[in-house]
Design a protein around this motif. Structure first.
Motif, PDB file in Angstrom:
ATOM      1  N   GLY A 109      36.247  98.464  -0.162  1.00  0.00           N
ATOM      2  CA  GLY A 109      34.970  99.166  -0.092  1.00  0.00           C
ATOM      3  C   GLY A 109      34.125  99.099  -1.347  1.00  0.00           C
ATOM      4  N   LEU A 110      34.525  98.294  -2.337  1.00  0.00           N
ATOM      5  CA  LEU A 110      33.776  98.179  -3.587  1.00  0.00           C
ATOM      6  C   LEU A 110      32.898  96.929  -3.570  1.00  0.00           C
ATOM      7  CD1 LEU A 110      36.607  98.996  -6.164  1.00  0.00           C
ATOM      8  CD2 LEU A 110      34.856 100.561  -5.292  1.00  0.00           C
ATOM      9  N   GLN A 111      31.835  96.959  -4.355  1.00  0.00           N
ATOM     10  CA  GLN A 111      30.963  95.798  -4.537  1.00  0.00           C
ATOM     11  C   GLN A 111      31.483  94.998  -5.731  1.00  0.00           C
ATOM     12  OE1 GLN A 111      27.029  97.463  -4.956  1.00  0.00           O
ATOM     13  NE2 GLN A 111      26.776  97.740  -2.753  1.00  0.00           N
ATOM     14  N   VAL A 112      32.321  94.015  -5.454  1.00  0.00           N
ATOM     15  CA  VAL A 112      33.030  93.271  -6.499  1.00  0.00           C
ATOM     16  C   VAL A 112      32.319  91.933  -6.726  1.00  0.00           C
ATOM     17  CG1 VAL A 112      35.249  92.328  -7.214  1.00  0.00           C
ATOM     18  CG2 VAL A 112      35.174  94.387  -5.782  1.00  0.00           C
ATOM     19  N   THR A 142      38.836  80.756 -25.104  1.00  0.00           N
ATOM     20  CA  THR A 142      39.533  80.748 -23.829  1.00  0.00           C
ATOM     21  C   THR A 142      38.540  81.075 -22.719  1.00  0.00           C
ATOM     22  OG1 THR A 142      41.531  81.521 -22.679  1.00  0.00           O
ATOM     23  CG2 THR A 142      40.298  83.167 -23.942  1.00  0.00           C
ATOM     24  N   VAL A 143      39.032  81.104 -21.482  1.00  0.00           N
ATOM     25  CA  VAL A 143      38.209  81.339 -20.302  1.00  0.00           C
ATOM     26  C   VAL A 143      38.431  82.771 -19.819  1.00  0.00           C
ATOM     27  CG1 VAL A 143      37.648  80.536 -17.974  1.00  0.00           C
ATOM     28  CG2 VAL A 143      38.544  78.917 -19.669  1.00  0.00           C
ATOM     29  N   ALA A 144      37.361  83.415 -19.375  1.00  0.00           N
ATOM     30  CA  ALA A 144      37.479  84.758 -18.809  1.00  0.00           C
ATOM     31  C   ALA A 144      36.552  84.889 -17.612  1.00  0.00           C
ATOM     32  CB  ALA A 144      37.139  85.825 -19.854  1.00  0.00           C
ATOM     33  N   ASN A 145      36.850  85.844 -16.749  1.00  0.00           N
ATOM     34  CA  ASN A 145      35.910  86.230 -15.699  1.00  0.00           C
ATOM     35  C   ASN A 145      35.822  87.754 -15.701  1.00  0.00           C
ATOM     36  OD1 ASN A 145      34.488  86.746 -13.199  1.00  0.00           O
ATOM     37  ND2 ASN A 145      34.900  84.606 -12.703  1.00  0.00           N
ATOM     38  N   ASP A 146      34.669  88.248 -16.124  1.00  0.00           N
ATOM     39  CA  ASP A 146      34.426  89.686 -16.227  1.00  0.00           C
ATOM     40  C   ASP A 146      34.089  90.234 -14.839  1.00  0.00           C
ATOM     41  OD1 ASP A 146      33.811  92.248 -17.099  1.00  0.00           O
ATOM     42  OD2 ASP A 146      31.773  91.700 -17.692  1.00  0.00           O
ATOM     43  N   ILE A 147      35.074  90.185 -13.943  1.00  0.00           N
ATOM     44  CA  ILE A 147      34.846  90.655 -12.573  1.00  0.00           C
ATOM     45  C   ILE A 147      34.440  92.128 -12.615  1.00  0.00           C
ATOM     46  CG2 ILE A 147      36.013  91.175 -10.386  1.00  0.00           C
ATOM     47  CD1 ILE A 147      37.449  88.491 -10.687  1.00  0.00           C
ATOM     48  N   SER A 148      33.295  92.423 -11.987  1.00  0.00           N
ATOM     49  CA  SER A 148      32.647  93.718 -12.156  1.00  0.00           C
ATOM     50  C   SER A 148      32.511  94.454 -10.826  1.00  0.00           C
ATOM     51  CB  SER A 148      31.248  93.526 -12.766  1.00  0.00           C
ATOM     52  OG  SER A 148      31.340  92.866 -14.012  1.00  0.00           O
ATOM     53  N   VAL A 149      32.653  95.764 -10.881  1.00  0.00           N
ATOM     54  CA  VAL A 149      32.472  96.617  -9.709  1.00  0.00           C
ATOM     55  C   VAL A 149      31.061  97.179  -9.785  1.00  0.00           C
ATOM     56  CG1 VAL A 149      33.336  98.615  -8.442  1.00  0.00           C
ATOM     57  CG2 VAL A 149      34.940  97.109  -9.650  1.00  0.00           C
ATOM     58  N   ARG A 150      30.126  96.531  -9.082  1.00  0.00           N
ATOM     59  CA  ARG A 150      28.712  96.797  -9.283  1.00  0.00           C
ATOM     60  C   ARG A 150      28.286  98.206  -8.860  1.00  0.00           C
ATOM     61  NH1 ARG A 150      27.609  92.985 -12.960  1.00  0.00           N
ATOM     62  NH2 ARG A 150      27.592  90.873 -12.110  1.00  0.00           N
ATOM     63  N   ASP A 151      28.827  98.717  -7.743  1.00  0.00           N
ATOM     64  CA  ASP A 151      28.392 100.042  -7.313  1.00  0.00           C
ATOM     65  C   ASP A 151      28.795 101.111  -8.320  1.00  0.00           C
ATOM     66  OD1 ASP A 151      30.878  99.128  -6.334  1.00  0.00           O
ATOM     67  OD2 ASP A 151      30.961 100.645  -4.773  1.00  0.00           O
ATOM     68  N   VAL A 267      41.284  87.498  -4.854  1.00  0.00           N
ATOM     69  CA  VAL A 267      40.876  88.899  -4.808  1.00  0.00           C
ATOM     70  C   VAL A 267      41.619  89.587  -3.662  1.00  0.00           C
ATOM     71  CG1 VAL A 267      38.935  90.481  -4.453  1.00  0.00           C
ATOM     72  CG2 VAL A 267      38.625  88.382  -5.788  1.00  0.00           C
ATOM     73  N   ARG A 268      42.246  90.706  -3.983  1.00  0.00           N
ATOM     74  CA  ARG A 268      42.949  91.502  -2.977  1.00  0.00           C
ATOM     75  C   ARG A 268      42.344  92.908  -2.977  1.00  0.00           C
ATOM     76  NH1 ARG A 268      45.220  87.500  -0.115  1.00  0.00           N
ATOM     77  NH2 ARG A 268      46.688  86.250  -1.370  1.00  0.00           N
ATOM     78  N   LEU A 269      41.666  93.259  -1.885  1.00  0.00           N
ATOM     79  CA  LEU A 269      41.071  94.573  -1.779  1.00  0.00           C
ATOM     80  C   LEU A 269      41.919  95.394  -0.813  1.00  0.00           C
ATOM     81  CD1 LEU A 269      37.298  93.554  -1.531  1.00  0.00           C
ATOM     82  CD2 LEU A 269      38.673  94.048  -3.565  1.00  0.00           C
ATOM     83  N   LYS A 270      42.692  96.306  -1.367  1.00  0.00           N
ATOM     84  CA  LYS A 270      43.609  97.074  -0.531  1.00  0.00           C
ATOM     85  C   LYS A 270      43.843  98.442  -1.153  1.00  0.00           C
ATOM     86  CE  LYS A 270      47.623  94.763  -2.659  1.00  0.00           C
ATOM     87  NZ  LYS A 270      48.778  93.902  -2.400  1.00  0.00           N
ATOM     88  N   GLY A 271      44.190  99.383  -0.301  1.00  0.00           N
ATOM     89  CA  GLY A 271      44.418 100.743  -0.778  1.00  0.00           C
ATOM     90  C   GLY A 271      45.769 100.905  -1.444  1.00  0.00           C
TER      91      GLY A 271
END
Length: 271
Positions: A109-112, A142-151, A267-271
């Motif tokens: 349910g997040l805006q990822v 090095t390499v990074a991905n600043d995966i963000s939760v926009r909401d 990406v795994r979106l789970k409770g």
């Protein structure tokens, strides 16, 4: 020179790549090695060959993780802002970091959103450093991905709560020393989602380069070996698209920088 933290025989160790073979360094991980020994001694301290070694999160215990937002001109323009006079900075915790092939697990349910980035690894104690001193104090990249939760990020004017979710920022797979690559000369930064290219730019177009960022940050807080500075993301993020696009459960995010390597995270979106 390429450095890493590798998994080998059910344990981790710092390692250096010599003639395409990972060789052990005298520390359990690269964070500990940089703090105790420094990058210049790596080749001379190389030990036994590590057959079957697999790079994992290279820097599991940085004292500081500092990030720059809005640092590529095209990304700044897509957000409707003017080019900044000073870096836009925020911090993460070490808990935010995860490995180059690890799943990114977040609640549903997040805006990822994705944010491919070049990350700078500090290799010397820096305080009130000028850009030349800061440049000499870089251990590598090095390499990074600043995966963000926009909401969550846009709930308030402060971004922190959308940027610091545990296990949300892949880093790795290796740290490459400055004698091998020069971001100022231009390294391609690319992000793909399920094989589709969604971001591509060159580090040559950064508003504030690595040395400028480290010098600026060192004015107000000391940087030490093993600290990590993320330099910002190019245009093409999901939240700026029409219509907006966010990551779904099972999406595969690949983040690559020329001369360093690539991350591949599901990406795994789970409770």
């Amino acid at each position: 020179m390429r450095l890493a933290t590798v998994s080998h025989a059910d344990r981790t160790t710092a390692a250096v790549l010599i003639d395409d073979v990972w060789r052990a360094l005298p520390a359990t991980d690269l964070s500990a090695f940089l703090a105790a020994q420094g990058v210049a001694r790596a080749a001379g301290l190389a030990g036994a060959a590590l057959d079957g070694a697999v790079p994992v999160l290279p820097l599991p215990a940085p004292a500081k993780v500092i990030c720059c937002g809005l640092n590529y001109a095209d990304h700044i323009r897509e957000t409707g802002r003017e080019l900044p006079s000073f870096p836009t900075l925020f911090a993460k915790y070490a808990d935010t970091l995860t490995g180059p092939a690890d799943d990114v697990v977040l609640p549903p349910g997040l805006q990822v959103d994705w944010e491919a980035e070049l990350a700078v690894v500090v290799g010397a104690t820096l305080r009130h450093a000028d850009p030349d001193t800061a440049r000499a104090g870089i251990a590598g990249y090095t390499v990074a991905n600043d995966i963000s939760v926009r909401d969550w990020q846009y709930r308030t004017l402060q971004w922190f709560q959308g940027k610091a979710w545990d296990g949300s920022c892949p880093v790795g797979p290796v740290v490459v020393t400055p004698d091998e690559i020069d971001p100022a000369a231009g390294l391609d930064v690319v992000c793909r989602v399920n094989g589709e290219e969604v971001q591509r730019d060159s580090t040559r177009t950064l508003v504030f380069d690595s040395a400028q960022l480290l010098a600026y940050i060192s004015t107000f807080t000391v940087l030490r070996p093993g600290d990590l500075v993320l330099t910002g993301t190019p245009g093409g993020v999901g939240t700026a698209r029409e219509p907006q696009r966010f990551l779904a459960d099972g999406d595969v995010v690949e983040t690559a920088i020329a001369g360093i390597g690539a991350l591949r995270n599901t990406v795994r979106l789970k409770g």
